[in-house]
Write a protein that holds these residues in place. Structure first.
Motif, PDB file in Angstrom:
ATOM      1  N   LYS A 111       0.859  -1.185   0.000  1.00 19.92           N
ATOM      2  CA  LYS A 111       0.000   0.000   0.000  1.00 19.92           C
ATOM      3  C   LYS A 111       0.889   1.227   0.000  1.00 19.92           C
ATOM      4  O   LYS A 111       1.877   1.285   0.724  1.00 19.92           O
ATOM      5  CB  LYS A 111      -0.921   0.021   1.224  1.00 19.92           C
ATOM      6  CG  LYS A 111      -1.973   1.129   1.151  1.00 19.92           C
ATOM      7  CD  LYS A 111      -2.899   1.139   2.364  1.00 19.92           C
ATOM      8  CE  LYS A 111      -2.321   1.916   3.513  1.00 19.92           C
ATOM      9  NZ  LYS A 111      -3.327   2.252   4.548  1.00 19.92           N
ATOM     10  N   ALA A 112       0.546   2.202  -0.836  1.00 14.83           N
ATOM     11  CA  ALA A 112       1.393   3.387  -0.962  1.00 14.83           C
ATOM     12  C   ALA A 112       0.527   4.617  -1.165  1.00 14.83           C
ATOM     13  O   ALA A 112      -0.686   4.529  -1.345  1.00 14.83           O
ATOM     14  CB  ALA A 112       2.366   3.225  -2.127  1.00 14.83           C
ATOM     15  N   GLY A 113       1.187   5.789  -1.170  1.00 21.49           N
ATOM     16  CA  GLY A 113       0.459   7.047  -1.319  1.00 21.49           C
ATOM     17  C   GLY A 113       0.145   7.641   0.035  1.00 21.49           C
ATOM     18  O   GLY A 113       0.632   7.200   1.076  1.00 21.49           O
ATOM     19  N   ALA A 114      -0.670   8.668   0.033  1.00 24.34           N
ATOM     20  CA  ALA A 114      -1.090   9.338   1.268  1.00 24.34           C
ATOM     21  C   ALA A 114      -2.503   9.867   1.059  1.00 24.34           C
ATOM     22  O   ALA A 114      -2.865  10.256  -0.051  1.00 24.34           O
ATOM     23  CB  ALA A 114      -0.140  10.482   1.620  1.00 24.34           C
ATOM     24  N   PRO A 115      -3.314   9.864   2.130  1.00 21.60           N
ATOM     25  CA  PRO A 115      -4.689  10.366   1.978  1.00 21.60           C
ATOM     26  C   PRO A 115      -4.710  11.787   1.444  1.00 21.60           C
ATOM     27  O   PRO A 115      -3.792  12.575   1.676  1.00 21.60           O
ATOM     28  CB  PRO A 115      -5.236  10.304   3.415  1.00 21.60           C
ATOM     29  CG  PRO A 115      -4.404   9.270   4.099  1.00 21.60           C
ATOM     30  CD  PRO A 115      -3.038   9.393   3.489  1.00 21.60           C
ATOM     31  N   TYR A 116      -5.759  12.103   0.681  1.00 17.18           N
ATOM     32  CA  TYR A 116      -5.915  13.464   0.165  1.00 17.18           C
ATOM     33  C   TYR A 116      -5.816  14.468   1.298  1.00 17.18           C
ATOM     34  O   TYR A 116      -6.305  14.254   2.404  1.00 17.18           O
ATOM     35  CB  TYR A 116      -7.277  13.624  -0.521  1.00 17.18           C
ATOM     36  CG  TYR A 116      -7.315  13.074  -1.927  1.00 17.18           C
ATOM     37  CD1 TYR A 116      -6.179  12.967  -2.699  1.00 17.18           C
ATOM     38  CD2 TYR A 116      -8.523  12.660  -2.486  1.00 17.18           C
ATOM     39  CE1 TYR A 116      -6.216  12.468  -3.980  1.00 17.18           C
ATOM     40  CE2 TYR A 116      -8.586  12.156  -3.785  1.00 17.18           C
ATOM     41  CZ  TYR A 116      -7.419  12.064  -4.515  1.00 17.18           C
ATOM     42  OH  TYR A 116      -7.461  11.567  -5.781  1.00 17.18           O
ATOM     43  N   GLY A 117      -5.183  15.601   0.991  1.00 14.93           N
ATOM     44  CA  GLY A 117      -4.995  16.627   2.011  1.00 14.93           C
ATOM     45  C   GLY A 117      -3.585  16.602   2.557  1.00 14.93           C
ATOM     46  O   GLY A 117      -3.114  17.572   3.144  1.00 14.93           O
ATOM     47  N   ASP A 118      -2.891  15.485   2.381  1.00 14.35           N
ATOM     48  CA  ASP A 118      -1.502  15.371   2.795  1.00 14.35           C
ATOM     49  C   ASP A 118      -0.634  15.898   1.661  1.00 14.35           C
ATOM     50  O   ASP A 118      -0.635  15.374   0.562  1.00 14.35           O
ATOM     51  CB  ASP A 118      -1.164  13.913   3.081  1.00 14.35           C
ATOM     52  CG  ASP A 118       0.223  13.744   3.704  1.00 14.35           C
ATOM     53  OD1 ASP A 118       1.116  14.546   3.375  1.00 14.35           O
ATOM     54  OD2 ASP A 118       0.385  12.814   4.506  1.00 14.35           O
ATOM     55  N   GLU A 119       0.136  16.949   1.929  1.00 14.18           N
ATOM     56  CA  GLU A 119       0.924  17.595   0.885  1.00 14.18           C
ATOM     57  C   GLU A 119       2.001  16.673   0.308  1.00 14.18           C
ATOM     58  O   GLU A 119       2.535  16.918  -0.765  1.00 14.18           O
ATOM     59  CB  GLU A 119       1.565  18.876   1.429  1.00 14.18           C
ATOM     60  CG  GLU A 119       0.550  19.975   1.760  1.00 14.18           C
ATOM     61  CD  GLU A 119       1.220  21.247   2.256  1.00 14.18           C
ATOM     62  OE1 GLU A 119       2.463  21.243   2.365  1.00 14.18           O
ATOM     63  OE2 GLU A 119       0.523  22.230   2.528  1.00 14.18           O
ATOM     64  N   SER A 120       2.314  15.583   1.035  1.00 11.77           N
ATOM     65  CA  SER A 120       3.359  14.680   0.556  1.00 11.77           C
ATOM     66  C   SER A 120       2.821  13.600  -0.370  1.00 11.77           C
ATOM     67  O   SER A 120       3.539  12.695  -0.760  1.00 11.77           O
ATOM     68  CB  SER A 120       4.047  14.002   1.755  1.00 11.77           C
ATOM     69  OG  SER A 120       3.133  13.162   2.446  1.00 11.77           O
ATOM     70  N   SER A 121       1.539  13.685  -0.743  1.00 11.38           N
ATOM     71  CA  SER A 121       0.944  12.633  -1.565  1.00 11.38           C
ATOM     72  C   SER A 121       1.450  12.732  -2.999  1.00 11.38           C
ATOM     73  O   SER A 121       0.926  13.493  -3.812  1.00 11.38           O
ATOM     74  CB  SER A 121      -0.585  12.727  -1.544  1.00 11.38           C
ATOM     75  OG  SER A 121      -1.149  11.700  -2.318  1.00 11.38           O
ATOM     76  N   TRP A 122       2.481  11.962  -3.329  1.00 10.26           N
ATOM     77  CA  TRP A 122       3.062  11.942  -4.665  1.00 10.26           C
ATOM     78  C   TRP A 122       2.122  11.325  -5.679  1.00 10.26           C
ATOM     79  O   TRP A 122       2.293  11.483  -6.883  1.00 10.26           O
ATOM     80  CB  TRP A 122       4.367  11.142  -4.644  1.00 10.26           C
ATOM     81  CG  TRP A 122       4.183   9.742  -4.125  1.00 10.26           C
ATOM     82  CD1 TRP A 122       4.305   9.333  -2.829  1.00 10.26           C
ATOM     83  CD2 TRP A 122       3.801   8.590  -4.865  1.00 10.26           C
ATOM     84  NE1 TRP A 122       4.030   8.000  -2.721  1.00 10.26           N
ATOM     85  CE2 TRP A 122       3.724   7.512  -3.953  1.00 10.26           C
ATOM     86  CE3 TRP A 122       3.524   8.349  -6.217  1.00 10.26           C
ATOM     87  CZ2 TRP A 122       3.369   6.221  -4.333  1.00 10.26           C
ATOM     88  CZ3 TRP A 122       3.170   7.059  -6.607  1.00 10.26           C
ATOM     89  CH2 TRP A 122       3.098   6.021  -5.677  1.00 10.26           C
ATOM     90  N   LEU A 123       1.086  10.592  -5.200  1.00  4.00           N
ATOM     91  CA  LEU A 123       0.195   9.880  -6.105  1.00  4.00           C
ATOM     92  C   LEU A 123      -0.831  10.807  -6.765  1.00  4.00           C
ATOM     93  O   LEU A 123      -1.419  10.453  -7.793  1.00  4.00           O
ATOM     94  CB  LEU A 123      -0.529   8.780  -5.309  1.00  4.00           C
ATOM     95  CG  LEU A 123      -1.291   7.710  -6.077  1.00  4.00           C
ATOM     96  CD1 LEU A 123      -0.373   6.978  -7.056  1.00  4.00           C
ATOM     97  CD2 LEU A 123      -1.919   6.713  -5.103  1.00  4.00           C
TER      98      LEU A 123
END
Length: 329
Positions: free
Chosen positions: A153-165
């Motif tokens: 599992k990868a990525g970050a929930p929406y709203g997280d500025e580090s979400s490269w996805l």
């Protein structure tokens, strides 16, 4: 110039078949994708490996291997099933359903991609997903796919500025909705890029002391050894020469490499040469003598013997396998 061993291995994965679909679901809902065998038979007959991914673009869901603890996957995250094992997605953990039938999947995949599926009742949408199946012929030897975990599992929930996805998701949604010419090719390349980034992120999170090919890449000595062999696989490498190049004794390098990678250096090189040869045999009309020379064999006969010993069939039989792409004109 230093060779990126990870890129070299990823190049040999050869993602030559794919199917993409969008899913919209209303709680309560549950979905089990079609079996690995039925998907491969539809999108790339003869392939041995399937990678499945599901990107949550809105809402959330639970996803996991059958019989295993499911993971919560939120909008902005992706879950990848590296080995295409049976898995389930649902609005709540513990739900099960019958897998999508092979006929239904074959019919949907035969039309324009991506196709769309709807799960659950008629209530408000609780989750939207962009999904894909990537078929590849990673046999006879791919250290990356062999060593990756079954689920990432990868990525970050929406709203997280580090979400490269996020950029991947935006392009995927745009291509899926616009259906412009070349959209299927864009989705194919996008899926490959996403998979590469998932692997790179996984590599960065490996704990110290972890064994395996990916851990070997991070080790300064084993990583350099891998780069040397991948950079010039046809060279008549010896363990003494490799040890001298990386600045270790012969015995220390041999032990360090075997502990991390799981194979002695020379055995790894032999397997990697056969992986290169299998790609040349599958994707081109290069004659056997040229294939042999490409990976460091002085004669076609010596290459054929080594290939059969390691792969189980002669190179001529490998080239005739059904379901492989035609050589480029």
């Amino acid at each position: 110039m230093a060779v990126d061993a990870l890129s070299e291995v990823l190049r040999t994965v050869r993602l030559t078949g794919a199917a993409y679909f969008n899913a919209e679901a209303s709680a309560p809902w549950v979905a089990e994708p079609p079996t690995r065998e039925s998907v491969l038979a539809t999108i790339l007959p003869g392939a041995r490996h399937l990678i499945s991914y599901h990107v949550v673009t809105e809402g959330r869901c639970f996803a996991g291997l059958i019989g295993a603890e499911p993971m919560l996957v939120e909008a902005g995250e992706v879950i990848v099933f590296i080995k295409g094992a049976p898995h389930v997605l649902s609005s709540s953990p513990g739900m099960r359903a019958d897998p999508v039938s092979p006929n239904a999947f074959a019919i949907a995949a035969a039309g324009p991609l991506p196709f769309s599926l709807r799960y659950g009742g008629e209530g408000p949408t609780s989750a939207r997903l962009a999904c894909g199946f990537l078929a590849c012929d990673a046999h006879p030897f791919n250290p990356l796919l062999d060593m990756l975990p079954a689920v990432i599992k990868a990525g970050a929930p929406y709203g997280d500025e580090s979400s490269w996805l996020d950029p991947f998701i935006r392009v995927a949604i745009d291509e899926s909705s616009s259906r412009r010419a070349g959209g299927e090719s864009v989705l194919a390349k996008l899926s490959e890029l996403m998979l590469i980034e998932v692997v790179r992120r996984h590599l960065e999170t490996l704990p110290p002391g972890q064994a395996g090919w990916l851990a070997g890449l991070r080790d300064p000595f084993v990583g350099k050894t891998l780069a040397l062999m991948h950079g010039d696989p046809a060279r008549n490498w010896t363990i003494e020469e490799l040890a001298r190049e990386v600045g270790l004794s012969r015995s220390v390098l041999a032990e360090r490499f075997a502990v991390l990678v799981g194979l002695p250096p020379m055995q790894y090189l032999a397997k990697w040469r056969m992986q290169i040869a299998s790609g040349l045999l599958s994707g081109s009309d290069t004659n056997m003598a040229a294939v042999a020379a490409e990976i460091g064999y002085g004669s076609e006969a010596a290459f054929s013997r080594a290939f059969k010993k390691m792969v189980g069939i002669p190179p001529s039989a490998w080239r005739r396998r059904p379901g492989l792409p035609e050589p480029a004109p």
